[in-house]
Design a protein around this motif. Structure first.
Motif, PDB file in Angstrom:
ATOM      1  N   CYS A  91      73.159  23.151 -23.018  1.00 31.27           N
ATOM      2  CA  CYS A  91      72.492  22.834 -21.757  1.00 31.27           C
ATOM      3  C   CYS A  91      72.478  21.329 -21.597  1.00 31.27           C
ATOM      4  O   CYS A  91      71.773  20.625 -22.303  1.00 31.27           O
ATOM      5  CB  CYS A  91      71.063  23.371 -21.723  1.00 31.27           C
TER       6      CYS A  91
ATOM      7  N   CYS B 206      69.054  22.168 -13.724  1.00 26.41           N
ATOM      8  CA  CYS B 206      70.068  22.475 -12.716  1.00 26.41           C
ATOM      9  C   CYS B 206      70.284  23.980 -12.671  1.00 26.41           C
ATOM     10  O   CYS B 206      70.749  24.518 -11.685  1.00 26.41           O
ATOM     11  CB  CYS B 206      71.366  21.732 -12.996  1.00 26.41           C
TER      12      CYS B 206
ATOM     13  N   CYS C   8      73.389  26.662 -16.667  1.00 26.26           N
ATOM     14  CA  CYS C   8      73.615  27.324 -17.955  1.00 26.26           C
ATOM     15  C   CYS C   8      72.703  28.519 -18.170  1.00 26.26           C
ATOM     16  O   CYS C   8      72.839  29.229 -19.154  1.00 26.26           O
ATOM     17  CB  CYS C   8      73.363  26.334 -19.092  1.00 26.26           C
TER      18      CYS C   8
HETATM   19  S1  FES Z   1      69.797  23.683 -16.834  1.00 24.89           S
HETATM   20 FE1  FES Z   1      71.432  22.344 -16.340  1.00 24.89          FE
HETATM   21  S2  FES Z   1      72.866  22.764 -17.866  1.00 24.89           S
HETATM   22 FE2  FES Z   1      71.165  23.920 -18.461  1.00 24.89          FE
END
Ligand code: FES
Ligand code: FES
Lengths: 734, 173
Positions: free
Chosen positions: B149, B116, B119
């Protein structure tokens, strides 16, 4: 703009030149209007926000991403399909996020077609439509080149953004866009054969990677409306409770706090369940909330909603308090179990509630006007969101614009509209645009949780070390009372079919706790079943891998089992074992563990190598092997599988949500640890067995990770942990 | 939206005598803060300057999503009040690249250490700090990075750290 329409196929395509002279190909959203209405009458209701392709005069290509990216890879994977059919150099493609594209005429929208969860979950029809968008643009460019060279289009081919003639002449796409826009493509074009793919199937980096590593990519939380106030809500922490009274005088004195309101219930009669603080910036809103003096109406039966009560009711059900629901019954397992057997064992496994704990807590920006609304939020179900906003505001869906920023994690949590509902209610009550923020505490305390489950397993083994009776009772909190065992205990679960006397019984547990489904449901029963198989192998002194393979590879396959599914499951196990070097015995406190899990259409296996010293668990290696059908972007698939592995590790080792007095006891990530480097395997290896079968979501790999890890911990320590989270139990038992 | 603006000169209503504005340098540019000195740097960066690459992820300083460098050292912007950040030099993810990407950012792209992605700004800042202190980090050093993460990108993050270490040491361009 020319418009080609084919009512029979319910598909509509728009071709045109933009103001800057770029070629635009935009198939309209999926469901087309009632066939009798002529296109020109449809007017503005047809917003062309389906997948689109734009080719600039300098041959740069822009492809619209139709689904909301929350970490599942759709922002890259879906445009790859368009690029494949268009035959462009991926390095020259820029991907942009499309807003939710709503088609008014049939009352339905289109965005849900594009994979709420991931491309694997995307309907084949939607994937085909994306590919048609690319194929249509390519067809137009071929016609334009044919006209330019005065050759039949059949004699031309395309390659990486150019049209190539038989004699080697080439024309770039950019040089052809003006002329291309004057043609009308047929409604349905032949698509490439998989053998001709040049992009699909190639590892492809995240399309917006540069923006992410520089901090430029906008997530939901990064959206600021020009006049939007930041809203945070103090919600009743007790399930079923409401607001008794509050004092906001201190909160109102905080600089930056603009307004304090009761959180309106979803309908006029509902009691307020919280207090909203509206402020000019986040810090003021948070300070304002902290300064509220709140008194809650705690429901009289609050004490009944607790983890200890859930546990007690589960064990009571398994002790025979209720008959339960028979999910499957082959032969007579109960009778068989009473017979003398070489080995008879039983065990109970207890699995806690879990939270989604998205890295980016929920948020939503809502601006309501007399004649329309603007919503900005990462939504896994924008179609449902559009319906919801229409219902709450009385606006028409065509007047509700939904923008989809990147979302910091999804895991199904953004399929629900908890934050959006609140944001709309608050925006209505305040009469101002608002940006609602959930804090981490809000997120953990007001989630929809993974069900709680206790499994009781009992089995007998004969002198040939074969299972002769298998009993599996599961007591768990159902997602849906109408289909209580759905997702929690299934008649097809391994080893059903491989054991002559088998019984599966489900015991529904009543609870007020809101629950959510998804791949983590499979982790509940896979943990119990795959750990128990391991226990059987240990008592009967068999290799846990060979024990599983002996069942899966029995010849002839037992009647009623799916021989192909068994063979696939055996294959992922064998691959996994080979990669972890299963046959080499480990010493010095090292342990190996393996597990597998099948679901319709695919299967997974995990193996771990771990050691425990000085009370510290070290995960040296993890291997994940997945047989999951079609793969568009192997790089993304590999990452999703590794992610599911890490998710399985964190959930198994450390995570639990517990209730007391109808209230979640975990307040922050210190109480609910997420994956981190220190508890990640030193090496993680993922192997994908791709096939041309329908794809399944790699997130389901979470199911086999937990039991494989627990089995490895047993192998390293001879301590069998049957209650999760594992680490605190292990430390207690060591 | 402008990437950086001078903060609005708001006077806290609750105070009769506004405190002296706090001076702070962010990505090499000077700013002033005349609001609540207890406001965490995180919200100044995000809400005032719209430097939104620094993320919010928790209420107890535990997730690392808000990691920045203060005078070159790793800090969690949610745990640094403006009063403590004042007079210091802050580098955020937006200020890491010069004309080209920082080697750590480059390594992150090479190994696609993004799911995503939420983080990752924090992970990158933590890696920059680690590799400054330990050009050849060992397992214990890597394990000590506490950034969380949810997506489980740790396998890619490990590879990206190893690659970034090579790039920073000038090995294997
Ligand atoms: S890439 Fe999604 S929280 Fe780390
Ligand atoms: S937001 Fe600063 S550590 Fe989590």
């Amino acid at each position: 703009m020319s418009t080609g329409i084919d009512h029979g196929r319910r598909r509509l395509l728009r071709i045109g030149l933009t103001a800057t002279g770029a070629l635009l190909v935009a198939p309209c959203a999926w469901a087309d209007p009632t066939p009798n209405v002529p296109p020109e009458l449809l007017g503005d209701d047809l917003t062309a926000l389906g997948p689109f392709v734009r080719i600039e005069r300098d041959s740069r290509v822009v492809i619209g991403a139709p689904a909301c990216e929350v970490g599942q890879g759709v922002f890259t994977e879906l445009p790859m399909l368009v690029a494949e059919e268009l035959d462009v150099d991926w390095a020259r493609v820029r991907v942009v996020q499309l807003p939710y594209g709503y088609v008014a005429a049939d009352g339905g929208g289109d965005a849900t077609l594009y994979g709420a969860q991931g491309p694997a979950a995307t309907l084949p029809a939607a994937l085909a439509q994306l590919r048609q968008a690319g194929a249509s643009a390519r067809w137009l460019l071929l016609q334009a080149a044919a006209r330019e060279w005065n050759l039949p289009p059949e004699q031309l081919r395309t390659e990486a953004g150019t049209v190539v003639a038989g004699d080697g002449r080439t024309l770039s796409y950019g040089a052809l866009v003006r002329s291309a826009a004057t043609f009308t493509p047929p409604a349905q074009l032949p698509l490439k054969a998989a053998s001709a793919y040049t992009r699909v199937g190639q590892p492809t980096s995240t399309a917006d990677a540069q923006a992410i590593v520089t901090g430029a990519r906008v997530y939901g939380i990064d959206t600021y409306g020009p006049d939007a106030l930041v809203a945070v809500i103090a919600r009743c922490p007790h399930l079923g409770g409401s607001l008794a009274r509050f004092d906001d005088s201190a909160a109102r004195k905080i600089a930056g706090v603009v307004e304090v309101l009761e959180l309106p219930g979803a309908d006029a009669a509902a009691a307020a369940t919280g207090v909203v603080v509206l402020a000019r910036h986040t810090w003021a809103a948070l300070q304002g909330r902290a300064a509220l003096v709140l008194e809650w109406q705690v429901p009289a039966d609050a004490a009944a909603t607790s983890s200890s009560a859930l546990r007690a009711s589960a064990h009571a059900a398994l002790d025979g308090a209720g008959p339960g629901i028979v999910v499957r019954k082959d032969g007579d397992a109960a009778r068989q179990r009473r017979r003398p057997a070489r080995h008879r064992i039983e065990a109970r496994y207890e699995l806690p509630l879990l939270a989604h704990a998205l890295m980016e807590p929920l948020n939503a920006l809502v601006e309501l006007k007399q004649d329309g609304a603007r919503v900005v939020a990462a939504l896994q179900d924008p179609d449902g969101a559009s319906r919801l906003v229409a219902r709450l505001t009385g606006l028409q869906r065509k007047d509700i614009a939904i923008e989809l920023p990147r979302g910091g994690g999804g895991f199904g949590r953004r399929l629900d509209h908890d934050a959006l509902t609140e944001a709309v209610l608050v925006a209505k009550a305040a009469g101002k645009p608002i940006k609602l923020m959930w804090t981490r505490g809000d997120d953990l305390q007001h989630d929809r949780y993974r069900p709680f489950a206790v499994h009781w397993l009992a089995a007998s083994l004969d002198d040939h070390k074969r299972i002769t009776a298998w009993t599996h009772h599961c007591a768990a909190t159902p997602l849906d009372p109408a289909t209580p065992n759905a997702g929690l205990l299934g008649a097809g679960d391994f080893p059903a079919g491989h054991v002559a006397h088998l019984e599966q019984v489900f015991h529904p547990l009543a609870t007020r706790v809101p629950l959510a489904g998804g791949p983590w449901l499979d982790a509940l029963r896979a943990f119990a079943v795959q750990c128990f198989i391991d226990e059987l192998a240990v008592v009967s002194r068999q290799d846990p891998l060979r024990f599983r393979l002996a069942m899966l590879e029995a010849t002839p396959p037992p009647a009623g089992t799916d021989a192909d599914a068994s063979a696939r499951l055996a294959r992922v196990l064998r691959e996994c074992a080979a990669r972890i070097d299963w046959s080499t015995p480990r010493s010095g406190g090292q342990g190996l563990g393996i597990a597998c899990h099948a679901l319709p259409g695919g299967c997974f296996a995990h193996a771990f190598e771990v050691s425990v010293d000085d009370g510290q668990l070290h995960i040296q290696r993890a291997v994940c092997v997945a047989d999951i059908g079609r793969v568009i972007n192997p790089l993304n698939t590999t990452q999703q599988l590794a992610g599911a592995t890490l998710d399985g590790i964190a959930a198994t080792l450390q995570q639990a949500i517990t209730f007391k007095d109808a209230r979640v006891q975990q307040r922050g990530l210190a109480d609910y640890p997420l994956p981190r480097l220190g508890l990640s395997p030193r090496t993680t290896q993922v192997h994908v067995i791709a096939s041309d079968q329908a794809a399944i979501d790699p997130a389901w790999a979470i199911a086999s990770a937990g039991p494989a890890l627990a089995n490895a911990v047993y192998a390293a320590t001879t301590v069998r942990v049957r209650k999760l989270p594992l680490l605190p139990e292990l430390m207690r038992m060591l | 939206m402008p990437k950086s603006t001078q903060p609005p000169a708001a006077t806290p209503a609750a105070r009769v005598q506004p405190p002296a504005p706090l001076a702070i340098s962010i990505n090499g540019k000077p700013y002033f803060h005349d609001g609540d000195p207890a406001m965490p740097l995180l919200w100044f960066l995000r809400d005032r300057l719209r430097l939104t690459g620094t993320k919010y992820g928790c209420d107890d300083g535990g997730c690392g999503a808000c990691s920045v460098l203060v005078d070159g050292k790793l800090a969690r912007a949610c745990a640094v009040p403006m009063s403590a950040a004042a007079t210091h030099q802050v580098t955020t993810i937006e200020g890491l690249a010069g004309d080209t990407l920082h080697p750590v950012q480059q390594a992150w792209i090479e190994h696609d250490a993004i799911q995503c992605g939420y983080c990752q700004a924090g992970q990158i800042m933590a890696a920059v700090d680690l590799l400054r202190r330990k050009p050849r980090p060992g397992e214990d050093d890597i394990a000590a990075i506490g950034n969380l993460c949810r997506c489980g990108s740790q396998p890619q993050v490990r590879r990206a750290i190893a690659r970034a270490a090579e790039l920073l040491r000038g090995e294997r361009k």
